[in-house]
Design a protein around this motif. Sequence first.
Motif, mmCIF file in Angstrom:
data_model
loop_
_atom_site.group_PDB
_atom_site.id
_atom_site.type_symbol
_atom_site.label_atom_id
_atom_site.label_comp_id
_atom_site.label_asym_id
_atom_site.label_seq_id
_atom_site.Cartn_x
_atom_site.Cartn_y
_atom_site.Cartn_z
ATOM 1 N N TYR A 1 -8.561 -4.982 -1.938
ATOM 2 C CA TYR A 1 -9.836 -5.571 -1.520
ATOM 3 C C TYR A 1 -9.545 -6.851 -0.738
ATOM 4 O O TYR A 1 -8.804 -7.725 -1.201
ATOM 5 C CB TYR A 1 -10.707 -5.890 -2.734
ATOM 6 C CG TYR A 1 -12.036 -6.522 -2.362
ATOM 7 C CD1 TYR A 1 -13.094 -5.734 -1.917
ATOM 8 C CD2 TYR A 1 -12.225 -7.902 -2.448
ATOM 9 C CE1 TYR A 1 -14.307 -6.295 -1.559
ATOM 10 C CE2 TYR A 1 -13.440 -8.474 -2.100
ATOM 11 C CZ TYR A 1 -14.472 -7.675 -1.660
ATOM 12 O OH TYR A 1 -15.672 -8.243 -1.307
ATOM 13 N N GLU B 1 -9.465 1.552 6.837
ATOM 14 C CA GLU B 1 -9.516 1.146 5.429
ATOM 15 C C GLU B 1 -10.691 0.216 5.149
ATOM 16 O O GLU B 1 -11.272 0.245 4.065
ATOM 17 C CB GLU B 1 -8.202 0.467 5.024
ATOM 18 C CG GLU B 1 -6.997 1.384 4.996
ATOM 19 C CD GLU B 1 -7.045 2.383 3.845
ATOM 20 O OE1 GLU B 1 -7.907 2.246 2.954
ATOM 21 O OE2 GLU B 1 -6.218 3.313 3.839
ATOM 22 N N VAL C 1 0.860 -1.180 0.000
ATOM 23 C CA VAL C 1 0.000 0.000 0.000
ATOM 24 C C VAL C 1 0.899 1.235 0.000
ATOM 25 O O VAL C 1 1.710 1.436 0.910
ATOM 26 C CB VAL C 1 -0.931 0.017 1.229
ATOM 27 C CG1 VAL C 1 -1.742 1.307 1.258
ATOM 28 C CG2 VAL C 1 -1.842 -1.197 1.216
ATOM 29 N N ASP C 2 0.763 2.031 -1.062
ATOM 30 C CA ASP C 2 1.504 3.280 -1.164
ATOM 31 C C ASP C 2 0.704 4.199 -2.084
ATOM 32 O O ASP C 2 -0.384 3.826 -2.533
ATOM 33 C CB ASP C 2 2.932 3.050 -1.664
ATOM 34 C CG ASP C 2 2.994 2.359 -3.018
ATOM 35 O OD1 ASP C 2 2.063 2.560 -3.836
ATOM 36 O OD2 ASP C 2 3.956 1.618 -3.274
ATOM 37 N N PRO C 3 1.183 5.388 -2.357
ATOM 38 C CA PRO C 3 0.396 6.305 -3.202
ATOM 39 C C PRO C 3 -0.020 5.722 -4.545
ATOM 40 O O PRO C 3 -1.046 6.125 -5.102
ATOM 41 C CB PRO C 3 1.339 7.509 -3.370
ATOM 42 C CG PRO C 3 2.149 7.510 -2.117
ATOM 43 C CD PRO C 3 2.370 6.061 -1.782
ATOM 44 N N SER C 4 0.768 4.791 -5.091
ATOM 45 C CA SER C 4 0.405 4.203 -6.385
ATOM 46 C C SER C 4 -0.312 2.867 -6.248
ATOM 47 O O SER C 4 -0.720 2.283 -7.247
ATOM 48 C CB SER C 4 1.656 4.015 -7.250
ATOM 49 O OG SER C 4 2.564 3.112 -6.635
ATOM 50 N N HIS C 5 -0.433 2.380 -5.029
ATOM 51 C CA HIS C 5 -1.109 1.093 -4.793
ATOM 52 C C HIS C 5 -2.131 1.281 -3.674
ATOM 53 O O HIS C 5 -1.754 1.344 -2.494
ATOM 54 C CB HIS C 5 -0.108 0.002 -4.384
ATOM 55 C CG HIS C 5 0.907 -0.313 -5.432
ATOM 56 N ND1 HIS C 5 2.107 0.360 -5.525
ATOM 57 C CD2 HIS C 5 0.895 -1.228 -6.436
ATOM 58 C CE1 HIS C 5 2.810 -0.131 -6.526
ATOM 59 N NE2 HIS C 5 2.097 -1.099 -7.107
ATOM 60 N N PRO C 6 -3.419 1.399 -4.004
ATOM 61 C CA PRO C 6 -4.431 1.591 -2.959
ATOM 62 C C PRO C 6 -4.596 0.346 -2.094
ATOM 63 O O PRO C 6 -4.137 -0.749 -2.452
ATOM 64 C CB PRO C 6 -5.707 1.877 -3.759
ATOM 65 C CG PRO C 6 -5.471 1.218 -5.084
ATOM 66 C CD PRO C 6 -3.995 1.341 -5.348
ATOM 67 N N PHE C 7 -5.253 0.535 -0.970
ATOM 68 C CA PHE C 7 -5.487 -0.587 -0.061
ATOM 69 C C PHE C 7 -6.266 -1.674 -0.804
ATOM 70 O O PHE C 7 -7.292 -1.397 -1.435
ATOM 71 C CB PHE C 7 -6.274 -0.124 1.163
ATOM 72 C CG PHE C 7 -6.309 -1.129 2.282
ATOM 73 C CD1 PHE C 7 -5.298 -1.157 3.226
ATOM 74 C CD2 PHE C 7 -7.343 -2.053 2.390
ATOM 75 C CE1 PHE C 7 -5.324 -2.080 4.271
ATOM 76 C CE2 PHE C 7 -7.372 -2.978 3.416
ATOM 77 C CZ PHE C 7 -6.355 -2.990 4.360
#
Length: 699
Positions: free
Chosen positions: A164, A287, A156-162
């Motif tokens: 599902y 989240e 999880v980072d700015p380019s990878h959302p939390f």
Amino acid sequence: MVEQTHDRSGLDELPTGRYSDRELSWLAFNNRVLDLARDAQRVPLLERAKFLAIFSSNLDEFYMVRVAGLKRRIDAGVAVSSAAGMLPRDLHDAILARTAQLMTEQSRIFATQVRPELEAHGIRILTWADLTAGEQHRMHELFTERIFPVLTPLAVDPSHPFPYISGLSINLAVLLRNPTTGTRQFARVKVPSILSRFISLGEGRFVPLEDLIIQHLDEIFSGMQVLQHTTFRVTRNEDVEVEEDDAENILVAIEKELLSRKVGRPPVRLEVEDTIDGEMLELLRTELDVSSREVFKLPAPLDLTGLFALAGVDREDLSYPNFLPKTHPDLVRGIETSAPADIFKALRKKDVLLHHPYDSFATSVQRLVEQAAADPQVLAIKQTLYRTSGDSPIVDALIEAAMSGKQVLTLVEVKARFDEQNNIKWARKLEKNGVHVVYGMVGLKTHCKLMLVVRDEPDGLRRYAHIGTGNYNPKTARQYEDMGLLTCNPIITDDVARLFNHLSGMTQETNYRRLLVAPQGIRTGLIARINHEIAHKRAGLPARIRIKVNSIVDEATIDALYRASQAGVPVDLWVRGICALRPGIPGLSENIRVRSILGRFLEHSRLFWFENAGRPTVGIGSSDLMHRNLDRRVEAIVSITHPGHIAEIGELFDMAFDESSVSWHLSDENWTPVTTNADGRPLRDIQERLIERTATRRH
């Protein structure tokens, strides 16, 4: 069983607050399952572990369906009180509080009773540190070859959302640190469900799959520093909701709904390890959008449904003794060879009342389908399929019959909860092989258990029928207690034929002579019988009501039983699960007794007994006393008239309410286990008594 209009006079005289809440009553039922896990005196150790797994599985489904539905009402702003008088938010709070108590108790039973006793008998659930050097080496090889390739770590980072998080999956939450930049990062690893949850090391030694993955996090996140890790699990709304435009679209609608389960289902519960870091917990909670009340902190390992894996341990001394069902005596009488009995010949002599699993399903119901499929004199077979096994010999027999030119109709209920995908698969297979498949009725689930065979005989066409309380599933028929009637009685078979025509041809048939059929007729028919007992009691004639169901929730039926109690009619209710009726209240229900029986087999049959002034009216069928059964399902109850069969059902009630039998007693809203007599000696288990009786039968 003739329908009569329900007289609702006197309803307003009954007090308010006369119902227990159905959801809290269900939680009380699951606590009775925990009682079995606690019961070291009567329940073998591996079976107690299994009951812990059943408790977890039950609770998962409860949250996926019932709690999810409650949350939908809350989110929609619905503020209508339940029949028990609870508003949705208050009920949700009560459920969460009671669930926390029950899950904590389950963890305690496992940690302080079942797990230590398993270890004392050489069955150990280990941590990585408990493994020998050789075992660690083997597990490292297993991880490299079979586990690592199927893992998908998600950062999880700015380019990878939390990501599902799928419902009921076990997940690892990992906090990482980049040694170069010093930045911290969250990642998630899903524990693969396609692999065994508890990996067997041999000789009764197991290690949780998540422990194995945890020991290799450095390999999964190479070049990163692992700061923290913990396991968590989410329960989501998994109930299928389908808008049905017409019967032709039901199958397609169900398939689309199953696809939508994979995304967009809101969480209703979050389970985390009790050692979780506060910051990580807050991240997960935010989240996943769950409240703090929906978070359950528990000791590892989470998800004790994994204990089902212990069922494969070969320890007869720690399990229930082996039990082999026997062929019903009326289906072997007069047979001189080892060849299977001629079911048609046996039924022309007399009706047969089956009691599974004591009476073999394979040599009765399954045998009837197989014989009908192979018999050239059989012209047609009709059958409902609500749930069946993936390798069902019944499905194979129906296909064989269709391929041989017989008319074969199956009514496949693709809306059977959590079996939708399986039923779609078999519906497609049946259609492909020439079976006429009907996918239920718009707005209704077809829950009745019916089979009809039409045979060309020398004196004309004769019909044979089976009406049961359980599904046509050979596997669950060995685990569930159910009853069924095999008959060629022309009145019953005509009723069944007209009901099948109603289901497949959309007729408006409501006139049956030996059947009560929902949604039009079961509630009114049963309440009419209850009112008859009140009239008999007032006339000084024998009166009594005895009912066995999985659950009783329907307020109209409960009120009728309350009025029967007020009139002095003895009422015995044998209820496995939910009971919204409150017995033992002076002036309302002091003549009502409620018992619950749980054990090796799941008590599943539905039986109805009315004394009828000394000429008992008795029925068996598929319907519980719930709104969904009485209003939104096609159900059937058949009347039993053979004196021997009536006596057999009466004896079951006698055994269940005998003070020498193990049971749970309900008083008002409190369930009490009764397992010993006044001297402390163990009481008898009704299922054990029936097993012993079966074992001593000549056939």
